[in-house]
Scaffold this motif. Structure first.
Motif, PDB file in Angstrom:
ATOM      1  N   ALA A 295      12.017  -4.114 136.248  1.00 26.12           N
ATOM      2  CA  ALA A 295      11.899  -3.052 135.250  1.00 26.12           C
ATOM      3  C   ALA A 295      10.587  -2.293 135.433  1.00 26.12           C
ATOM      4  O   ALA A 295      10.560  -1.057 135.337  1.00 26.12           O
ATOM      5  CB  ALA A 295      11.991  -3.643 133.849  1.00 26.12           C
TER       6      ALA A 295
ATOM      7  N   GLN B 133      16.726   3.714 129.133  1.00 24.34           N
ATOM      8  CA  GLN B 133      17.604   2.577 129.392  1.00 24.34           C
ATOM      9  C   GLN B 133      18.005   2.596 130.865  1.00 24.34           C
ATOM     10  O   GLN B 133      18.372   3.643 131.398  1.00 24.34           O
ATOM     11  CB  GLN B 133      18.851   2.657 128.521  1.00 24.34           C
ATOM     12  CG  GLN B 133      18.573   2.562 127.051  1.00 24.34           C
ATOM     13  CD  GLN B 133      19.826   2.694 126.207  1.00 24.34           C
ATOM     14  OE1 GLN B 133      20.932   2.836 126.726  1.00 24.34           O
ATOM     15  NE2 GLN B 133      19.655   2.656 124.893  1.00 24.34           N
TER      16      GLN B 133
ATOM     17  N   MET C 122      18.390  -2.669 130.641  1.00 24.95           N
ATOM     18  CA  MET C 122      16.969  -2.962 130.515  1.00 24.95           C
ATOM     19  C   MET C 122      16.337  -1.693 129.970  1.00 24.95           C
ATOM     20  O   MET C 122      16.871  -0.598 130.150  1.00 24.95           O
ATOM     21  CB  MET C 122      16.374  -3.354 131.862  1.00 24.95           C
ATOM     22  CG  MET C 122      16.965  -4.653 132.395  1.00 24.95           C
ATOM     23  SD  MET C 122      16.347  -5.083 134.030  1.00 24.95           S
ATOM     24  CE  MET C 122      14.689  -5.530 133.638  1.00 24.95           C
ATOM     25  N   ARG C 123      15.196  -1.841 129.302  1.00 24.90           N
ATOM     26  CA  ARG C 123      14.522  -0.681 128.712  1.00 24.90           C
ATOM     27  C   ARG C 123      13.066  -0.655 129.135  1.00 24.90           C
ATOM     28  O   ARG C 123      12.392  -1.691 129.146  1.00 24.90           O
ATOM     29  CB  ARG C 123      14.575  -0.747 127.188  1.00 24.90           C
ATOM     30  CG  ARG C 123      15.937  -0.672 126.609  1.00 24.90           C
ATOM     31  CD  ARG C 123      15.918  -0.948 125.110  1.00 24.90           C
ATOM     32  NE  ARG C 123      15.354   0.162 124.357  1.00 24.90           N
ATOM     33  CZ  ARG C 123      14.464   0.027 123.379  1.00 24.90           C
ATOM     34  NH1 ARG C 123      14.014  -1.151 123.035  1.00 24.90           N
ATOM     35  NH2 ARG C 123      14.024   1.083 122.732  1.00 24.90           N
TER      36      ARG C 123
ATOM     37  N   GLN D 231      10.791  -6.465 126.067  1.00 24.12           N
ATOM     38  CA  GLN D 231      10.963  -7.891 126.324  1.00 24.12           C
ATOM     39  C   GLN D 231      11.942  -8.483 125.317  1.00 24.12           C
ATOM     40  O   GLN D 231      11.859  -8.200 124.132  1.00 24.12           O
ATOM     41  CB  GLN D 231       9.615  -8.612 126.220  1.00 24.12           C
ATOM     42  CG  GLN D 231       8.627  -8.191 127.272  1.00 24.12           C
ATOM     43  CD  GLN D 231       9.007  -8.624 128.672  1.00 24.12           C
ATOM     44  OE1 GLN D 231       9.782  -9.544 128.880  1.00 24.12           O
ATOM     45  NE2 GLN D 231       8.461  -7.954 129.660  1.00 24.12           N
TER      46      GLN D 231
ATOM     47  N   ARG E 126      17.707  -8.543 136.802  1.00 20.97           N
ATOM     48  CA  ARG E 126      17.329  -8.201 135.428  1.00 20.97           C
ATOM     49  C   ARG E 126      16.101  -9.001 135.012  1.00 20.97           C
ATOM     50  O   ARG E 126      16.199 -10.003 134.325  1.00 20.97           O
ATOM     51  CB  ARG E 126      18.491  -8.476 134.472  1.00 20.97           C
ATOM     52  CG  ARG E 126      19.675  -7.596 134.744  1.00 20.97           C
ATOM     53  CD  ARG E 126      20.804  -7.885 133.800  1.00 20.97           C
ATOM     54  NE  ARG E 126      21.999  -7.157 134.238  1.00 20.97           N
ATOM     55  CZ  ARG E 126      23.187  -7.332 133.717  1.00 20.97           C
ATOM     56  NH1 ARG E 126      23.365  -8.189 132.736  1.00 20.97           N
ATOM     57  NH2 ARG E 126      24.203  -6.650 134.169  1.00 20.97           N
ATOM     58  N   ASP E 127      14.944  -8.532 135.461  1.00 15.36           N
ATOM     59  CA  ASP E 127      13.691  -9.164 135.032  1.00 15.36           C
ATOM     60  C   ASP E 127      12.610  -8.101 134.891  1.00 15.36           C
ATOM     61  O   ASP E 127      12.779  -6.959 135.319  1.00 15.36           O
ATOM     62  CB  ASP E 127      13.267 -10.291 135.974  1.00 15.36           C
ATOM     63  CG  ASP E 127      12.944  -9.828 137.381  1.00 15.36           C
ATOM     64  OD1 ASP E 127      12.376  -8.739 137.547  1.00 15.36           O
ATOM     65  OD2 ASP E 127      13.250 -10.565 138.329  1.00 15.36           O
ATOM     66  N   SER E 128      11.500  -8.481 134.280  1.00 23.30           N
ATOM     67  CA  SER E 128      10.453  -7.509 133.968  1.00 23.30           C
ATOM     68  C   SER E 128       9.805  -6.924 135.217  1.00 23.30           C
ATOM     69  O   SER E 128       9.358  -5.783 135.206  1.00 23.30           O
ATOM     70  CB  SER E 128       9.403  -8.129 133.051  1.00 23.30           C
ATOM     71  OG  SER E 128       8.837  -9.261 133.656  1.00 23.30           O
TER      72      SER E 128
ATOM     73  N   VAL F 232       7.387  -2.472 128.905  1.00 21.58           N
ATOM     74  CA  VAL F 232       8.699  -3.000 129.270  1.00 21.58           C
ATOM     75  C   VAL F 232       9.223  -3.741 128.055  1.00 21.58           C
ATOM     76  O   VAL F 232       8.520  -4.564 127.473  1.00 21.58           O
ATOM     77  CB  VAL F 232       8.619  -3.946 130.485  1.00 21.58           C
ATOM     78  CG1 VAL F 232       9.955  -4.603 130.767  1.00 21.58           C
ATOM     79  CG2 VAL F 232       8.116  -3.203 131.715  1.00 21.58           C
TER      80      VAL F 232
ATOM     81  N   TRP G 164      16.647 -11.905 128.090  1.00 13.13           N
ATOM     82  CA  TRP G 164      16.522 -10.705 128.911  1.00 13.13           C
ATOM     83  C   TRP G 164      17.646 -10.563 129.925  1.00 13.13           C
ATOM     84  O   TRP G 164      18.260  -9.508 130.044  1.00 13.13           O
ATOM     85  CB  TRP G 164      15.168 -10.766 129.619  1.00 13.13           C
ATOM     86  CG  TRP G 164      14.840  -9.580 130.439  1.00 13.13           C
ATOM     87  CD1 TRP G 164      14.832  -9.516 131.787  1.00 13.13           C
ATOM     88  CD2 TRP G 164      14.464  -8.284 129.985  1.00 13.13           C
ATOM     89  NE1 TRP G 164      14.475  -8.277 132.201  1.00 13.13           N
ATOM     90  CE2 TRP G 164      14.245  -7.495 131.104  1.00 13.13           C
ATOM     91  CE3 TRP G 164      14.306  -7.712 128.736  1.00 13.13           C
ATOM     92  CZ2 TRP G 164      13.865  -6.172 131.033  1.00 13.13           C
ATOM     93  CZ3 TRP G 164      13.926  -6.391 128.660  1.00 13.13           C
ATOM     94  CH2 TRP G 164      13.713  -5.639 129.796  1.00 13.13           C
ATOM     95  N   ASP G 165      17.929 -11.614 130.648  1.00 11.05           N
ATOM     96  CA  ASP G 165      18.931 -11.524 131.711  1.00 11.05           C
ATOM     97  C   ASP G 165      20.356 -11.381 131.182  1.00 11.05           C
ATOM     98  O   ASP G 165      21.268 -11.074 131.932  1.00 11.05           O
ATOM     99  CB  ASP G 165      18.831 -12.711 132.662  1.00 11.05           C
ATOM    100  CG  ASP G 165      18.913 -14.044 131.952  1.00 11.05           C
ATOM    101  OD1 ASP G 165      18.865 -14.073 130.711  1.00 11.05           O
ATOM    102  OD2 ASP G 165      19.026 -15.059 132.645  1.00 11.05           O
TER     103      ASP G 165
END
Length: 172
Positions: A64, A50, A89-90, A79, A59-61, A77, A83-84
């Motif tokens: 991440a 995390q 984020m994980r 999804q 906060r986006d892929s 990642v 998401w935002d």
């Protein structure tokens, strides 16, 4: 060594890593073709990590993925449609178990002030609060001196590295 009756069982077990036995991580690898089990590298295993402390606009892929690659071998990642809106984020990364766990990472932002993110590890087994490595506790730490082991008041790594189980919509 484990042998599975079918590919479906093997895939399910490998997808569910990390597995633990007696609070220690169980490292699994698939043997392919003529490969000898004695030649398989058994120091990397996947963990869900995390990422905490990301500013809303980051906060986006893509971010991440960048952070996951700095932790280890990026595998996935997480999804989420919203998401935002998640406060975390994980990422699923293959961590080298011989290296200390990372607790923080400075992130250089484009044209803005850099910020620091912190990490929590899901399903974290036994680890050392002194050296941040998996597989042993403080009393068995071979990386730190006896003086450091007995000075538990100065520990900078705590149970906070252990993430609570992730549940969808839990962190809104």
């Amino acid at each position: 060594m484990f042998r599975f009756r079918g590919v479906k069982d093997k895939t399910k077990i490998l997808a569910g890593e990390p597995w633990h036995f007696d609070h220690h991580v169980l490292v699994l690898r698939s043997v392919e073709g003529q490969e000898q089990p004695s030649n398989i590298f058994l120091f990397v295993t996947p963990f869900w990590v995390q990422i905490h402390g990301l500013p809303f606009n980051y906060r986006d892929s893509k971010i991440a993925m960048m952070i996951g690659k700095k932790l280890g071998v990026l595998m996935e990642v997480y999804q989420e449609e919203d998401w935002d809106m998640l406060s975390i984020m994980r990422v699923r990364v293959g961590l080298n178990l011989r290296n200390p766990l990372r607790t923080t990472l400075p992130v250089a932002a484009e044209e803005e002030e850099a910020f620091v993110v912190s990490f929590r590890y899901e399903q974290l087994p036994t680890f050392c609060f002194l050296c941040r490595r998996l597989g042993h506790g403080m009393k068995d730490c071979g990386y730190k001196s006896d003086e450091e082991i007995h000075d538990e008041g100065s520990l900078s790594y705590t149970e906070e590295l252990r993430a609570p189980p992730f549940r969808k919509n839990f962190f809104f």
